[in-house]
Design an enzyme around this catalytic site. Structure first.
Site, PDB file in Angstrom:
ATOM      1  N   GLU A 268       0.862  -1.317  -0.089  1.00 15.80           N
ATOM      2  CA  GLU A 268      -0.050  -0.161   0.138  1.00 15.80           C
ATOM      3  C   GLU A 268       0.766   1.198   0.067  1.00 15.80           C
ATOM      4  O   GLU A 268       0.489   2.319  -0.418  1.00 15.80           O
ATOM      5  CB  GLU A 268      -0.836   0.016   1.368  1.00 15.80           C
ATOM      6  CG  GLU A 268      -2.185   0.765   0.975  1.00 15.80           C
ATOM      7  CD  GLU A 268      -3.132   0.544   2.065  1.00 15.80           C
ATOM      8  OE1 GLU A 268      -4.301  -0.332   1.914  1.00 15.80           O
ATOM      9  OE2 GLU A 268      -3.134   0.862   3.387  1.00 15.80           O
ATOM     10  N   HIS A 289       8.923 -26.279   1.390  1.00 17.15           N
ATOM     11  CA  HIS A 289       8.359 -27.294   0.705  1.00 17.15           C
ATOM     12  C   HIS A 289       7.257 -27.168  -0.109  1.00 17.15           C
ATOM     13  O   HIS A 289       6.242 -27.955  -0.619  1.00 17.15           O
ATOM     14  CB  HIS A 289       8.144 -28.251   1.788  1.00 17.15           C
ATOM     15  CG  HIS A 289       9.329 -28.727   2.820  1.00 17.15           C
ATOM     16  ND1 HIS A 289      10.008 -29.866   2.488  1.00 17.15           N
ATOM     17  CD2 HIS A 289       9.506 -28.027   4.001  1.00 17.15           C
ATOM     18  CE1 HIS A 289      10.899 -29.625   3.438  1.00 17.15           C
ATOM     19  NE2 HIS A 289      10.685 -28.642   4.396  1.00 17.15           N
ATOM     20  N   LYS A 400     -13.916   0.995  -3.456  1.00 13.21           N
ATOM     21  CA  LYS A 400     -14.893   1.344  -2.193  1.00 13.21           C
ATOM     22  C   LYS A 400     -16.097   1.927  -2.822  1.00 13.21           C
ATOM     23  O   LYS A 400     -17.465   1.700  -2.452  1.00 13.21           O
ATOM     24  CB  LYS A 400     -14.339   2.219  -1.326  1.00 13.21           C
ATOM     25  CG  LYS A 400     -13.105   1.639  -0.419  1.00 13.21           C
ATOM     26  CD  LYS A 400     -12.274   2.551   0.545  1.00 13.21           C
ATOM     27  CE  LYS A 400     -11.170   1.737   1.270  1.00 13.21           C
ATOM     28  NZ  LYS A 400     -10.638   2.758   2.216  1.00 13.21           N
TER      29      LYS A 400
HETATM   30  O1  LIG Z   1      -8.882   2.363   9.662  1.00 17.38           O
HETATM   31  P1  LIG Z   1      -9.782   2.495   8.482  1.00 17.38           P
HETATM   32  O2  LIG Z   1      -9.984   4.080   8.289  1.00 17.38           O
HETATM   33  O3  LIG Z   1     -11.098   1.903   8.778  1.00 17.38           O
HETATM   34  O4  LIG Z   1      -8.977   1.815   7.239  1.00 17.38           O
HETATM   35  C1  LIG Z   1      -8.572   0.435   7.164  1.00 17.38           C
HETATM   36  C2  LIG Z   1      -7.800   0.339   6.167  1.00 17.38           C
HETATM   37  O5  LIG Z   1      -8.264   0.486   4.848  1.00 17.38           O
HETATM   38  C3  LIG Z   1      -7.358   1.251   3.962  1.00 17.38           C
HETATM   39  O6  LIG Z   1      -7.690   2.669   3.876  1.00 17.38           O
HETATM   40  C4  LIG Z   1      -7.526   0.753   2.585  1.00 17.38           C
HETATM   41  O7  LIG Z   1      -8.700   0.866   1.988  1.00 17.38           O
HETATM   42  C5  LIG Z   1      -6.211   1.030   4.702  1.00 17.38           C
HETATM   43  O8  LIG Z   1      -5.421   2.076   4.260  1.00 17.38           O
HETATM   44  C6  LIG Z   1      -6.439   1.148   6.022  1.00 17.38           C
HETATM   45  O9  LIG Z   1      -5.449   0.582   6.914  1.00 17.38           O
END
Ligand SMILES: O=P(O)(O)OC[C@H]1O[C@](O)(CO)[C@@H](O)[C@@H]1O
Length: 427
Positions: A268, A289, A400
Site C-alpha cells: 500500500e 516445501h 470502495k
Molecule cells: O482504519 P480505517 O479507516 O477503517 O481503514 C482501514 C484500512 O483501509 C485502508 O484505508 C485501505 O482501504 C487502509 O489504508 C487502512 O489501513
C-alpha cells in the site's frame, strides 16, 4: 534488529557493492528529508515519532478495566494487522480474534465460538467509515444484544476525531482511544491502534516502545550505519534491477502474521505510479516445501527476505534408531530450524538468487518493537528513493465507491462500470 545484505550482492540481478556505495548519497538526502518530516510531524513521517509520542498510560488504563477470556478486534487492514502481529507474537492469556473480513459464515462461526458475556470488543477505524468494519460491528452488537450482553459495557472504540464511530462513542459514552494525527493505518501498530489489543493480551508496552526507540536511534545518514535503511535501500536497488517481488519468509510461527502486516505496509505504501515491489508471504521452514522451488529456479525477479529470532525456547528430538533418521536424534527442533534457515539462505545464494537476512534477538517486546519500527523506516526510505507518496493509498477508493454504489449507498460511476464487465464464461 540486525540486517545482513551480503547475499543481495553479485547475484543474478547484478547489484554490486559499488552500486550501494553510489546510492548512499541519496540515502543521506532521504534521511534528512525524513528527519525534517519527523521534526515537523508531517503526515506519515509522524509515524516514525511514535516511540516518543505514544503515551502507553491511557491505553493501559483503557485495557485495565477488563479481564476477558476473549478480545474481539473489529477492524481491517492497518486497523487490525498491527494489533494481530503484536498479540500473535507476544500475547498470552486472552483469546484474541480479529474480524477483519466480512465472510458471513466465518463471522458467524467466530461469534458462536466466543462467550460474548466474557468478551471485550475493540472496534477500530481511523476513518470511522470503512464498510466492512462498521457492518461487522453492527453484527457483533446485535449478537451481544441477543445474548443479553450490554455491549456498551464491553466495547472500546479506537478512531479519529470524527466519523460514524466517533459519533457512536459519544452517543453511548463509550471509552474511546484517539488514532494519532498524521499516522496512516499501516504505520499505526505502535499507537493506540495496535497497543490496546496488545495491552489486553498482557504485552509490556514500555518494552515494546523501547525496542522501537532503539531502532529509531539507529536511523542515520548512511545505509551502512542503519539496519532499517540498509534493508530499505537494498530492496529498492534490487527492485530497480528487476526484483518485482519481495518474498518475506519469517522462520517462526509466531511471526506469520508479521508477514501479513509487512505485505500491507510494502504494497500500500510503495505500489504507486506503475512501480512498487509485490510482497509475497511465506513461512520458514514450511514453505521450503512449497515455494522454494520457484524462488530458486523460477524467474530471477525476487528478493527473498529471511526473518528470524536468534534465540527461542527449544524442543529436543528424541533419540531414534529409525533407518536414516539417527542423525536427527539427540538434536533439537531449534537446531533443525537453524540448519534449515542457513541451508535455504545458502541454496538461494548458490542459485544466484538475492536474499537478505533480518534477525532479532528473540520474539519478545524489544525484538518486535525493533522489527516493526525497522520495517516501517525501511519502507519510508524506499518510498523516498523511489519518489512515491508513501503515505497515501488513492487506488483503493475506486472499489470502495463501486461497492457502496452497488449497495445503494449513492450514485457512483464506478458502480455502473461494474455491470460493464467483459464476459467469456467457460462452464
Ligand atoms: O482504519 P480505517 O479507516 O477503517 O481503514 C482501514 C484500512 O483501509 C485502508 O484505508 C485501505 O482501504 C487502509 O489504508 C487502512 O489501513
Amino acid at each position: 534488529m540486525n540486517v545482513d545484505i551480503g547475499n543481495a550482492l553479485d547475484g543474478d540481478l547484478g547489484l554490486a557493492r559499488a552500486d550501494l556505495d553510489a546510492l548512499d548519497d541519496r540515502v543521506g538526502d532521504a534521511h534528512e528529508r525524513i528527519e525534517r518530516g519527523r521534526a515537523e510531524a508531517e503526515h506519515g513521517y509522524a509515524a516514525l515519532n511514535l516511540p516518543e509520542t505514544c503515551d502507553p498510560e491511557p491505553i493501559r488504563r483503557a485495557a485495565s478495566g477488563f479481564d476477558p477470556d476473549h478480545l474481539l478486534t473489529v477492524g481491517i487492514g492497518g486497523s487490525a494487522l498491527g494489533a494481530a502481529t503484536l498479540t500473535d507474537a507476544l500475547g498470552s492469556g486472552v483469546d484474541c480474534r480479529y474480524l477483519d473480513n466480512v465472510d458471513p459464515a466465518w463471522v458467524r462461526a467466530t461469534l458462536d465460538d466466543v462467550a460474548l458475556s466474557n468478551t471485550v470488543v475493540n472496534v477500530v477505524s481511523r476513518s470511522g467509515t470503512t464498510a466492512e468494519t462498521l457492518s461487522n460491528f453492527l453484527v457483533v452488537r446485535r449478537a451481544m444484544e441477543s445474548a443479553g450482553v450490554d455491549w456498551t459495557e464491553r466495547t472500546v472504540v479506537t478512531t479519529g476525531g470524527e466519523g460514524n464511530l466517533r459519533a457512536m462513542a459519544d452517543e453511548h459514552d463509550l471509552p474511546a482511544l484517539d488514532v494519532p494525527e498524521g499516522v496512516p493505518g499501516r504505520f499505526s501498530a505502535l499507537s493506540t491502534v495496535g497497543l490496546f489489543a496488545a495491552a489486553v493480551a498482557g504485552v509490556d508496552l514500555d518494552e515494546l516502545l523501547a525496542g522501537a526507540a532503539a531502532e529509531a536511534d539507529r536511523l542515520a545518514g548512511s545505509l551502512f550505519e542503519s539496519p532499517a535503511y540498509a534493508y530499505g535501500a537494498t530492496a529498492y536497488a534490487l527492485a530497480e534491477r528487476g526484483a518485482a517481488t519481495n518474498a518475506v519468509m519469517p522462520y517462526a510461527e509466531s511471526l506469520e502474521r508479521f508477514a501479513e502486516w509487512f505485505a500491507q505496509l510494502w504494497a500500500e505504501s510503495l505500489g504507486k505510479d506503475g512501480g512498487g515491489q509485490t510482497p509475497a508471504r511465506a513461512l520458514g521452514a514450511t514453505d521450503q516445501h512449497s515455494q522454494l522451488q520457484l524462488y530458486r529456479a523460477g524467474p530471477a525477479d525476487k528478493l527473498v527476505t529471511l526473518v528470524r529470532p536468534r534465540g527461542s525456547a527449544d524442543t529436543p528430538i528424541p533419540e531414534t534408531d529409525l533407518e536414516g533418521l539417527s542423525y536427527l536424534g539427540g538434536s533439537s527442533l531449534g537446531e533443525l530450524l537453524d540448519a534449515e534457515f542457513r541451508a535455504t539462505e545458502a541454496s538461494l545464494a548458490a542459485a544466484g538468487r538475492e536474499n537478505v537476512r533480518i534477525e532479532i534477538d528473540r520474539v519478545d517486546e524489544r525484538g518486535i518493537g525493533e522489527l516493526l519500527y525497522g520495517m516501517e523506516a525501511a519502507c519510508v526510505l524506499y518510498g523516498e528513493l523511489a519518489g512515491v507518496s508513501t503515505f497515501t493509498q488513492p487506488a483503493v477508493e475506486w472499489g470502495k465507491k463501486a461497492a457502496r454504489g452497488l449497495l445503494g449507498g449513492g450514485d457512483f460511476a464506478e458502480a455502473d462500470a461494474v455491470s460493464e464487465k467483459r464476459r467469456l464464461e467457460v462452464e
